[in-house]
Design an enzyme around this catalytic site. Sequence first.
Site, short mmCIF file in Angstrom:
data_model
loop_
_atom_site.label_atom_id
_atom_site.label_comp_id
_atom_site.label_asym_id
_atom_site.label_seq_id
_atom_site.Cartn_x
_atom_site.Cartn_y
_atom_site.Cartn_z
N ASP A 177 4.75 -1.92 -11.02
CA ASP A 177 3.44 -2.54 -10.85
C ASP A 177 2.70 -2.45 -12.18
O ASP A 177 2.73 -1.39 -12.82
CB ASP A 177 2.65 -1.75 -9.77
N HIS A 195 -1.34 -9.12 -16.98
CA HIS A 195 -1.70 -8.24 -15.85
C HIS A 195 -0.49 -7.55 -15.23
O HIS A 195 -0.64 -6.62 -14.46
CB HIS A 195 -2.44 -9.05 -14.78
P1 ADQ Z 1 -1.76 -7.33 -7.39
O1 ADQ Z 1 -0.27 -7.32 -7.45
O2 ADQ Z 1 -2.37 -8.26 -6.44
O3 ADQ Z 1 -2.39 -7.55 -8.86
P2 ADQ Z 1 -3.38 -4.79 -7.09
O4 ADQ Z 1 -3.71 -4.35 -8.47
O5 ADQ Z 1 -3.08 -3.65 -6.18
O6 ADQ Z 1 -2.11 -5.77 -7.02
O7 ADQ Z 1 -4.61 -5.62 -6.53
C1 ADQ Z 1 -4.69 -6.01 -5.18
C2 ADQ Z 1 -6.14 -6.35 -4.82
O8 ADQ Z 1 -6.11 -6.96 -3.53
C3 ADQ Z 1 -7.01 -5.12 -4.71
O9 ADQ Z 1 -8.20 -5.31 -5.44
C4 ADQ Z 1 -7.30 -4.97 -3.22
O10 ADQ Z 1 -8.62 -4.58 -2.92
C5 ADQ Z 1 -7.06 -6.36 -2.68
N1 ADQ Z 1 -6.51 -6.22 -1.30
C6 ADQ Z 1 -5.44 -5.51 -0.96
N2 ADQ Z 1 -5.25 -5.55 0.38
C7 ADQ Z 1 -6.22 -6.33 0.89
C8 ADQ Z 1 -6.54 -6.79 2.22
N3 ADQ Z 1 -5.83 -6.50 3.31
N4 ADQ Z 1 -7.60 -7.58 2.35
C9 ADQ Z 1 -8.33 -7.91 1.26
N5 ADQ Z 1 -8.06 -7.52 0.00
C10 ADQ Z 1 -7.00 -6.75 -0.20
C11 ADQ Z 1 -1.89 -7.83 -10.19
C12 ADQ Z 1 -0.83 -6.86 -10.71
C13 ADQ Z 1 -1.36 -5.44 -10.65
C14 ADQ Z 1 -2.67 -5.34 -11.44
C15 ADQ Z 1 -3.64 -6.44 -11.02
C16 ADQ Z 1 -4.87 -6.48 -11.94
O11 ADQ Z 1 0.38 -6.98 -9.97
O12 ADQ Z 1 -0.42 -4.51 -11.16
O13 ADQ Z 1 -3.27 -4.07 -11.18
O14 ADQ Z 1 -3.03 -7.71 -11.07
O15 ADQ Z 1 -4.53 -6.58 -13.28
#
Ligand code: ADQ
Length: 458
Positions: free
Chosen positions: A367, A159
Amino acid sequence: MASSNRLLTVANRLPVRRTEAGEWKTSPGGLVAAIAPFLRDREGVWVGWTGEADDAIGSFHHDGINNRVVSLTHSEIDAFYRGFSNGTLWPLYHDCVRPPEYHRRWWWPYVDVNRRFAEQAVDEIAERELVWIHDYQLQLVPAMIRERRPHARIGFFLHIPFPPIELFAQLPWRRHILEGLLGADVLGFQTPQGAANFIDAAMQFTEARQSDDVLRYQGREIVVEGFPISIDTPRIEEQAKTAEVLAAAKTLRENVGAGRKIVLGVDRLDYTKGIDVRLRGYEELLRRDPKLSSECVFVQVAVPSREAVAEYQDIRDNVERAVGRINGEHAKTSRMAVHYLYRNLPFTDLLAFYSAADVMAITPFRDGMNLVAKEYVAAHSEDSGALVLSEFAGAAHEFRSGALIVNPHDIDGIASTLEVAIGMDQKEAGQRMKKMKRQVREADVHAWAESFLKVLDS
Ligand code: ADQ
């Protein structure tokens, strides 16, 4: 799908969380939503950890899935999870934006815990069944399963980014990690670049050789490809249109915006996400044109993450200092320049923010994908809104022509790009947004899971 083989998922965390009342609840999030239907259709099993220490509760059935629990002790959580996974691999795989720490006392627990995940999986696998392993915490599991179940079809998806060879080469255990991953039949990365970086490293440090579209290793063929992950687009689009979300978005525009344009950041509070430099970019924009502080407002939502780790406390301090500094200089008693929320929000609140925001600013230093970018596109109306996106997020690959792409290290560049986004006319914004919407509708998380499993099951 070609065969009726059962599907087994192996991931660090189980697809369930304990509620305060001690009951199991299916976790929110795209990965669980994407894989759960396949598991339910195939009497699927999910091997994972509950997130709590010494949780030796065996297996249990919940919501159509058999959960097999891997129990971790406090010291394993320190060494395997906080240590090797998040203190060594996480920074190394994110371009070394913090120096990775290499400790032998973290490596051996990583091997031991990977072996326990593999053993739990092996107990469940009959010949030729499908196994799908997830993420950087479990990179040794493919080969450990292969040793005991040579005919299983084993897939692995990373991921986070796979780093360029110049950085990966630092890892004292690089060969072990590569040999662990090479136990798979299908290796999936977020981008073609991640797949290419892996192939370079495997050719350099193992006996694997590239031939046509596959890697050959120990008499087997391994498919190595980009499979960009996505979101549950139909579900998000539907939820974003509910009266509850629309009303909350209106209230936000009235209360927070009060006639001003809203620039939004939403991230886990992680040092890879570039929140501090993004705020400095906004600060630079206000310095250039102070009257903008009465025309715009910045809202930063930060989800608490890995709070026990020193680097995460430091980045929180940096972000909070920047928020204080910008407000100190540009806020009035009647209006803030930056609103800052440090908490987990219910998903419907997040959708209201996406819907209300005129500009979404996503500027990670690196990312894997960044699902927030895709969620904004799905939740926002199709004739407005602008996405400012780091060139180093996997999502930039798919949103090349719809988003405004920035270098997340370039404070002046962020300031200028935010200025363009804030001033973008509605016609151009609509055209860009429509392109990006088409993208997330065509490539949602269901299509992602299906395409990976199709290759694995062939
Ligand atoms: P993350 O680094 O966690 O994931 P991201 O892909 O942006 O990063 O996912 C974050 C998730 O958290 C989103 O689905 C979002 O809705 C949720 N979120 C963010 N802020 C929030 C809040 N205040 N309250 C509740 N929920 C919140 C890792 C990798 C990424 C990759 C994903 C999936 O680092 O690059 O995209 O896995 O493979």
